[in-house]
Design an enzyme around this catalytic site. Structure first.
Site, short mmCIF file in Angstrom:
data_model
loop_
_atom_site.label_atom_id
_atom_site.label_comp_id
_atom_site.label_asym_id
_atom_site.label_seq_id
_atom_site.Cartn_x
_atom_site.Cartn_y
_atom_site.Cartn_z
N CYS A 113 0.72 -1.23 -0.03
CA CYS A 113 0.11 -0.11 0.11
C CYS A 113 0.77 1.22 -0.05
O CYS A 113 0.17 2.28 -0.11
CB CYS A 113 -0.63 -0.17 1.22
SG CYS A 113 -1.99 -1.60 1.33
N HIS A 137 -9.52 3.00 0.18
CA HIS A 137 -8.00 2.52 -0.18
C HIS A 137 -7.85 1.87 -1.70
O HIS A 137 -8.36 0.81 -1.88
CB HIS A 137 -7.93 1.27 0.91
CG HIS A 137 -6.27 1.30 1.10
ND1 HIS A 137 -5.31 1.60 0.29
CD2 HIS A 137 -5.68 0.54 2.47
CE1 HIS A 137 -4.30 1.22 0.97
NE2 HIS A 137 -4.39 0.60 1.94
N HIS A 149 -1.90 7.47 6.79
CA HIS A 149 -2.29 6.33 5.90
C HIS A 149 -3.81 6.01 6.25
O HIS A 149 -4.66 5.83 5.22
CB HIS A 149 -1.57 5.19 6.42
CG HIS A 149 -1.80 4.00 5.66
ND1 HIS A 149 -1.50 3.57 4.37
CD2 HIS A 149 -2.48 2.67 5.94
CE1 HIS A 149 -2.05 2.34 3.86
NE2 HIS A 149 -2.43 1.78 5.06
#
Length: 620
Positions: free
Chosen positions: A266, A457, A419
């Site tokens: 990620c 995401h 994040h």
């Protein structure tokens, strides 16, 4: 003198719309805009959404545009989440005395016949079969998805419809449009840049985490045998996770420069950004295109992350709210009471130049990126568990900002792009890291944003979504609030953090530093230090002097005018994707090569040979 990488162009597409011109950012701070600004955002988004909002005006148009953007329930254009296609394996038992009897067309008849199969009659076009033992069949049926929320592109927006995208996986379609948007946003023709630099001073760094898993990529290839289909000649090649960079080189830029696809779960966008930044700082490259593109909203990918208990399921969302009704808009809840993250699709790119070239070209300067830090977690009990690596990256990024601009700038003029994945574990561990770093540097109230609350995401491009938002914050001074939560969760380390449910007006003149933080499975941690355009300009004036700066300003206005024309066209739906398939190919017969340089057709400057690459002390 270390060259300073500056952002001279940016673009892409995500659930909030188009990134260039700060349109996707403005969708996130929609409530903080004036009525005129809101109307411009709605019109721009409507141009992407096409038939999905066709014929609507006024309040009806605004309502449809707002409803068709950001995180929401997966739309039927992807697949019907209430009845998603699925195959079930059935066991049917036959015997010699009571065989299974089926009729198949000749074209569906397996060859050779499976063991125990016997043809008992054959007529034109079909035959009857007896099976005298247990047989397994796969039956196509449907099943409701446990996870029904995602950060989709705006309703009706099909990236593949804007160019000849035949057989391209959706992720690569998105990649073409995102890279093109970034290149056009510069306001400088790519050919003009190529005349000013050697071909080997150009770089492209881009990749995807999940590869291309739809039917035109690895997904179709891996399912073909089980579904009785044929593998195409394109599925394997187009499925590779390096294809985003390859497509940019081959079809957007026509570049023969350095290429790379760095993957860090990620944190992938920041991994690629680090490669570009380090190359520019070292003087190896003068201009780089950095990005990532991902299209993972697929039943199989959702199943995979759901099996890890990583996603916010409908059942968990109902438990979280105590209601049977689900507000899918609020499925992603960073730093609040949450239950998992929400998958999304996105493609994001930035164009970086070294400071000298940017001034020479009269390029717009949207930000400077002096450093990107990457560290692993060491020994781990679980591959998905967090660890110490992110402490190192955050501390280094904060330290760099404090050392260059002074600790007061970090304390009073910085913000953090978290994040913020929306998992219970992340809200605790990441906030604790921020708290510890804030304490170390004397930060008392650190503004924190978490754009996954709006966008979901997007895996590889997730930190690209952060970057696009950061450039918007620099332009307006407004930090998007985390509007999907009711309150900051009690277990969040929030004493030194400013986590707001409303947009925070930090003040355009005050915002100087953005820290972009990303955490990935496997211990892939990355944090980038990003300076505002005003800070970057001040540093460049100090470094290059008033004469160079004055000459730069004279060129800048023309560049801005060209960029403004593109943004106006893009707001009207004229995206102008760059896709040159089979055109302007370089003839190998025209390459000129000797012992001190290589001359590539189409480039004014030659590639120099004969260097030592830092090993002068070893030369004979």
């Amino acid at each position: 003198m270390t060259r300073l990488p500056v952002v001279v162009g940016f673009g892409g597409f995500n659930a909030a719309g188009r990134s260039s011109g700060h349109r996707s950012y403005e969708r996130m701070i929609f409530e903080s805009l004036t009525s005129t600004e809101k109307n411009a955002v709605i019109r721009s988004l409507a141009s992407l959404m096409g038939k999905a909002v066709e014929g609507l005006e006024g309040a009806a148009l605004e309502s449809a545009v707002l409803a068709g953007t950001l995180v929401r329930r997966i739309e039927s254009s992807f697949f019907p989440v209430e009845a998603a296609p699925v195959s079930r394996r059935c066991r049917v038992t036959g015997s010699e005395s009571n065989p299974i009897r089926i009729v198949l067309s000749h074209r569906d008849l397996p060859s050779p016949l499976p063991e125990g199969w016997k043809i008992i009659s054959d007529s034109a076009g079909s035959c009857a079969i007896e099976i005298a033992h247990e047989q397994h069949f796969t039956v196509e049926t449907a099943q409701e998805m446990a996870v029904q929320a995602a950060g989709q592109l705006p309703s009706g927006f099909n990236p593949g419809a804007h160019y000849k995208s035949t057989h391209h996986p959706r992720g690569l379609q998105l990649n073409i449009l995102a890279a093109s948007d970034a290149v056009h946003s510069m306001g400088i023709d790519w050919e003009v840049i190529c005349r000013e630099v050697s071909p080997d001073q150009i770089g492209v760094y881009s990749s995807s985490v999940m590869s291309q898993l739809d039917n035109n990529g690895f997904g179709g290839m891996l399912q073909a045998r089980l579904r009785g289909e044929r593998v195409s000649s394109k599925q394997l090649a187009l499925g590779l996770n390096t294809m985003p960079a390859d497509f940019v080189n081959a079809y957007v830029l026509g570049s023969v420069g350095v290429t790379g696809g760095v993957t860090g779960a990620c944190a992938t966008f920041l991994y690629n950004l680090r490669a570009g930044v380090e190359d520019i700082k070292a003087g190896r490259r003068r201009v780089v295109l950095v990005g990532s593109a991902e299209a993972p909203i697929l039943p199989e990918v959702i199943d995979g992350y759901a099996a890890m208990s990583a996603l916010a399921t409908d059942a968990d969302l109902r438990k979280l709210t105590g209601s049977q009704e689900i507000d899918y808009r609020r499925a992603s809840r960073p730093f609040g009471e949450n239950c998992g993250f929400t998958l999304a699709e996105s493609g994001q790119y930035v164009v970086l130049m070294d400071d000298e070239l940017a001034l020479q070209m009269g390029a717009q300067i949207f930000a400077a990126v002096p450093g990107v830090y990457v560290h692993a977690d060491g020994f781990k009990k679980s591959i998905s568990a967090p660890g110490p690596g992110n402490y190192i990256t955050m501390a280094k990024a904060a330290s760099l900002a404090a050392n260059i601009l002074g600790v007061d700038a970090l304390r009073h003029s910085s913000f953090v792009q978290a994040h913020g994945s929306s998992t219970p574990q992340n809200r605790v561990t990441e906030s604790r890291i921020f708290d510890q770093v804030a304490q170390a540097f004397g930060v008392e109230s650190w503004p924190v944003a978490a754009v996954k609350a709006y966008l979901g995401h997007s895996l590889g491009p997730a930190s690209g979504d952060q970057m696009a938002t950061t450039l918007g914050v620099f332009a307006r001074g407004i930090l998007p609030g985390i509007k999907t939560i009711d309150a900051v969760a009690a277990d969040v380390y929030a004493d030194r953090l400013s986590i707001s449910r409303q947009d925070q007006n930090l003040g355009k003149e005050k915002v100087k530093i953005g820290l972009l933080n990303s955490k990935g499975f496997g211990g892939n941690n990355a944090t980038a230090t990003v300076f505002s355009p005003e800070v970057a300009q001040s540093l460049l004036q100090k470094r290059h002097g008033s004469a160079v700066w004055s000459a730069y300003l004279g060129k800048l206005e023309t560049v801005k005018a060209h960029a403004a024309k593109y943004l106006q066209d893009a707001d009207e739906g004229k995206l102008m994707p760059i896709y040159e398939f089979g055109s302007r190919m370089i003839s190998e017969e025209e390459i000129q090569l000797n012992d001190h340089e290589i001359k590539i057709p189409g480039y004014d400057k030659a590639i120099a040979l004969g260097g030592y690459d830092g090993f002068e002390d070893l030369a004979h």
